[in-house]
Design a protein around this motif. Structure first.
Motif, PDB file in Angstrom:
ATOM      1  N   ALA A   1       0.820  -1.211   0.000  1.00 12.51           N
ATOM      2  CA  ALA A   1       0.000   0.000   0.000  1.00 12.51           C
ATOM      3  C   ALA A   1       0.859   1.268   0.000  1.00 12.51           C
ATOM      4  O   ALA A   1       0.329   2.381   0.006  1.00 12.51           O
ATOM      5  N   GLY A   2       2.188   1.099   0.012  1.00 10.73           N
ATOM      6  CA  GLY A   2       3.092   2.243   0.015  1.00 10.73           C
ATOM      7  C   GLY A   2       3.190   2.958   1.347  1.00 10.73           C
ATOM      8  O   GLY A   2       3.494   4.145   1.408  1.00 10.73           O
ATOM      9  N   LEU A   3       2.932   2.218   2.452  1.00  9.77           N
ATOM     10  CA  LEU A   3       2.912   2.830   3.782  1.00  9.77           C
ATOM     11  C   LEU A   3       4.091   2.378   4.638  1.00  9.77           C
ATOM     12  O   LEU A   3       4.495   1.213   4.588  1.00  9.77           O
ATOM     13  N   PRO A   4       4.609   3.272   5.478  1.00 12.73           N
ATOM     14  CA  PRO A   4       5.658   2.892   6.415  1.00 12.73           C
ATOM     15  C   PRO A   4       5.084   2.133   7.605  1.00 12.73           C
ATOM     16  O   PRO A   4       3.902   2.265   7.936  1.00 12.73           O
ATOM     17  N   VAL A   5       5.944   1.349   8.243  1.00 12.21           N
ATOM     18  CA  VAL A   5       5.566   0.586   9.441  1.00 12.21           C
ATOM     19  C   VAL A   5       6.418   1.067  10.612  1.00 12.21           C
ATOM     20  O   VAL A   5       7.650   1.076  10.526  1.00 12.21           O
ATOM     21  N   THR A   6       5.763   1.486  11.665  1.00 11.03           N
ATOM     22  CA  THR A   6       6.415   1.808  12.933  1.00 11.03           C
ATOM     23  C   THR A   6       5.734   0.937  13.981  1.00 11.03           C
ATOM     24  O   THR A   6       4.675   1.288  14.494  1.00 11.03           O
ATOM     25  N   PRO A   7       6.290  -0.249  14.269  1.00 15.30           N
ATOM     26  CA  PRO A   7       5.609  -1.188  15.159  1.00 15.30           C
ATOM     27  C   PRO A   7       5.364  -0.616  16.553  1.00 15.30           C
ATOM     28  O   PRO A   7       6.150   0.183  17.057  1.00 15.30           O
ATOM     29  N   HIS A   8       4.270  -1.062  17.142  1.00 16.14           N
ATOM     30  CA  HIS A   8       3.957  -0.721  18.532  1.00 16.14           C
ATOM     31  C   HIS A   8       4.878  -1.547  19.425  1.00 16.14           C
ATOM     32  O   HIS A   8       5.018  -2.750  19.243  1.00 16.14           O
ATOM     33  N   SER A   9       5.514  -0.895  20.381  1.00 11.76           N
ATOM     34  CA  SER A   9       6.422  -1.582  21.297  1.00 11.76           C
ATOM     35  C   SER A   9       6.503  -0.748  22.564  1.00 11.76           C
ATOM     36  O   SER A   9       7.430   0.029  22.743  1.00 11.76           O
ATOM     37  N   ALA A  10       5.530  -0.930  23.452  1.00 11.83           N
ATOM     38  CA  ALA A  10       5.368   0.033  24.535  1.00 11.83           C
ATOM     39  C   ALA A  10       6.000  -0.328  25.868  1.00 11.83           C
ATOM     40  O   ALA A  10       5.797   0.376  26.827  1.00 11.83           O
ATOM     41  N   ASN A  11       6.733  -1.401  25.962  1.00 15.58           N
ATOM     42  CA  ASN A  11       7.404  -1.642  27.234  1.00 15.58           C
ATOM     43  C   ASN A  11       8.730  -2.344  26.998  1.00 15.58           C
ATOM     44  O   ASN A  11       9.003  -2.836  25.907  1.00 15.58           O
ATOM     45  N   LEU A  12       9.575  -2.333  27.987  1.00 10.17           N
ATOM     46  CA  LEU A  12      10.901  -2.930  27.854  1.00 10.17           C
ATOM     47  C   LEU A  12      10.825  -4.406  28.225  1.00 10.17           C
ATOM     48  O   LEU A  12      10.945  -4.780  29.380  1.00 10.17           O
ATOM     49  N   SER A  13      10.608  -5.231  27.230  1.00  6.94           N
ATOM     50  CA  SER A  13      10.493  -6.666  27.445  1.00  6.94           C
ATOM     51  C   SER A  13      10.850  -7.352  26.141  1.00  6.94           C
ATOM     52  O   SER A  13      11.478  -6.767  25.258  1.00  6.94           O
ATOM     53  N   LEU A  14      10.414  -8.576  25.993  1.00 12.83           N
ATOM     54  CA  LEU A  14      10.662  -9.326  24.770  1.00 12.83           C
ATOM     55  C   LEU A  14      10.098  -8.614  23.548  1.00 12.83           C
ATOM     56  O   LEU A  14      10.657  -8.708  22.452  1.00 12.83           O
ATOM     57  N   VAL A  15       9.022  -7.854  23.724  1.00 14.90           N
ATOM     58  CA  VAL A  15       8.435  -7.136  22.593  1.00 14.90           C
ATOM     59  C   VAL A  15       9.440  -6.151  21.989  1.00 14.90           C
ATOM     60  O   VAL A  15       9.502  -5.971  20.774  1.00 14.90           O
ATOM     61  N   THR A  16      10.268  -5.516  22.801  1.00 15.37           N
ATOM     62  CA  THR A  16      11.263  -4.581  22.286  1.00 15.37           C
ATOM     63  C   THR A  16      12.292  -5.307  21.435  1.00 15.37           C
ATOM     64  O   THR A  16      12.639  -4.849  20.339  1.00 15.37           O
ATOM     65  N   ILE A  17      12.762  -6.447  21.905  1.00 18.72           N
ATOM     66  CA  ILE A  17      13.753  -7.229  21.157  1.00 18.72           C
ATOM     67  C   ILE A  17      13.160  -7.721  19.840  1.00 18.72           C
ATOM     68  O   ILE A  17      13.771  -7.587  18.775  1.00 18.72           O
ATOM     69  N   CYS A  18      11.957  -8.270  19.893  1.00 19.49           N
ATOM     70  CA  CYS A  18      11.307  -8.761  18.668  1.00 19.49           C
ATOM     71  C   CYS A  18      11.045  -7.623  17.691  1.00 19.49           C
ATOM     72  O   CYS A  18      11.217  -7.782  16.476  1.00 19.49           O
ATOM     73  N   THR A  19      10.647  -6.474  18.194  1.00 20.52           N
ATOM     74  CA  THR A  19      10.380  -5.326  17.333  1.00 20.52           C
ATOM     75  C   THR A  19      11.650  -4.855  16.641  1.00 20.52           C
ATOM     76  O   THR A  19      11.639  -4.534  15.449  1.00 20.52           O
ATOM     77  N   MET A  20      12.752  -4.834  17.354  1.00 19.08           N
ATOM     78  CA  MET A  20      14.010  -4.408  16.742  1.00 19.08           C
ATOM     79  C   MET A  20      14.455  -5.386  15.658  1.00 19.08           C
ATOM     80  O   MET A  20      14.950  -4.980  14.607  1.00 19.08           O
ATOM     81  N   HIS A  21      14.257  -6.667  15.871  1.00 15.31           N
ATOM     82  CA  HIS A  21      14.551  -7.662  14.832  1.00 15.31           C
ATOM     83  C   HIS A  21      13.643  -7.455  13.622  1.00 15.31           C
ATOM     84  O   HIS A  21      14.087  -7.525  12.473  1.00 15.31           O
ATOM     85  N   LEU A  22      12.370  -7.216  13.877  1.00 16.43           N
ATOM     86  CA  LEU A  22      11.416  -6.970  12.797  1.00 16.43           C
ATOM     87  C   LEU A  22      11.838  -5.763  11.960  1.00 16.43           C
ATOM     88  O   LEU A  22      11.864  -5.820  10.731  1.00 16.43           O
ATOM     89  N   LEU A  23      12.185  -4.676  12.628  1.00 21.25           N
ATOM     90  CA  LEU A  23      12.580  -3.463  11.912  1.00 21.25           C
ATOM     91  C   LEU A  23      13.781  -3.704  10.992  1.00 21.25           C
ATOM     92  O   LEU A  23      13.858  -3.119   9.911  1.00 21.25           O
ATOM     93  N   GLY A  24      14.679  -4.586  11.414  1.00 21.30           N
ATOM     94  CA  GLY A  24      15.836  -4.907  10.585  1.00 21.30           C
ATOM     95  C   GLY A  24      15.465  -5.622   9.303  1.00 21.30           C
ATOM     96  O   GLY A  24      16.243  -5.624   8.337  1.00 21.30           O
ATOM     97  N   ALA A  25      14.286  -6.218   9.248  1.00 21.10           N
ATOM     98  CA  ALA A  25      13.855  -6.986   8.075  1.00 21.10           C
ATOM     99  C   ALA A  25      12.916  -6.206   7.163  1.00 21.10           C
ATOM    100  O   ALA A  25      12.512  -6.723   6.126  1.00 21.10           O
ATOM    101  N   LEU A  26      12.579  -4.970   7.523  1.00 25.29           N
ATOM    102  CA  LEU A  26      11.563  -4.231   6.779  1.00 25.29           C
ATOM    103  C   LEU A  26      12.159  -3.195   5.831  1.00 25.29           C
ATOM    104  O   LEU A  26      12.877  -2.305   6.270  1.00 25.29           O
ATOM    105  N   PRO A  27      11.809  -3.280   4.557  1.00 24.35           N
ATOM    106  CA  PRO A  27      12.222  -2.209   3.650  1.00 24.35           C
ATOM    107  C   PRO A  27      11.380  -0.943   3.848  1.00 24.35           C
ATOM    108  O   PRO A  27      11.810   0.145   3.487  1.00 24.35           O
TER     109      PRO A  27
END
Length: 156
Positions: free
Chosen positions: A115-141
């Protein structure tokens, strides 16, 4: 660099537009349904939110040039498909944990890219979600220019 400003307007866009309080001075608007996290009841509420909020979000998009971010409380690619097809979202915000993992979240991120849209994942606390989100961001064009970090206090 100045800090980014955002707002969570909820459902009251008519009241905001009537009062002249349409958020023009913000970097983006995050829409967030008013219910608790997790569980199948909340998934049903999230789908109900999409249906109820569609008209309000369309109105907000026409009243303001501020980009609209949405997705924190959506739980499936079908929820995102509906939101993306409406065309009123500017920034897609899936949550890796709410989506059920990286594979499902990547599907949504591909839909956003299509759709031509950027992704800024929700990651609202310092836990496993932060680590997973950072890995996800590394894979996103189509990763967005922001990284959401903890909103919780040190006692969380």
């Amino acid at each position: 660099m100045s800090p980014r400003r955002s707002a969570e307007p909820g459902f009251g866009t008519s009241a905001a537009s009537a009062s002249g309080a349409v958020p023009e001075n913000l970097d983006f608007v995050v829409t967030n349904p008013p219910f608790h996290e997790g569980g199948s009841e909340d998934q049903a509420l999230g789908r109900a939110f999409i249906a109820r909020a569609a008209e309000a979000l369309r109105e907000l998009a026409t009243l303001s040039s501020t980009p609209i971010a949405l997705g924190e409380r959506l739980y499936s690619r079908w929820d995102f498909k509906r939101v993306l097809s409406e065309g009123y979202v500017d920034i897609v915000q899936p949550d890796v944990m709410y989506m059920g993992g990286l594979s499902r979240t990547l599907e949504v991120c591909r839909m956003a890219a299509d759709a031509g849209l950027p992704v800024t994942p929700h990651s609202a606390n310092l836990s496993l979600v932060t680590i997973c989100t950072m890995h996800l961001l590394g894979a996103l064009p189509n990763r967005g220019k922001y990284l959401e970090l903890s909103i919780e206090g040190p006692d969380y």
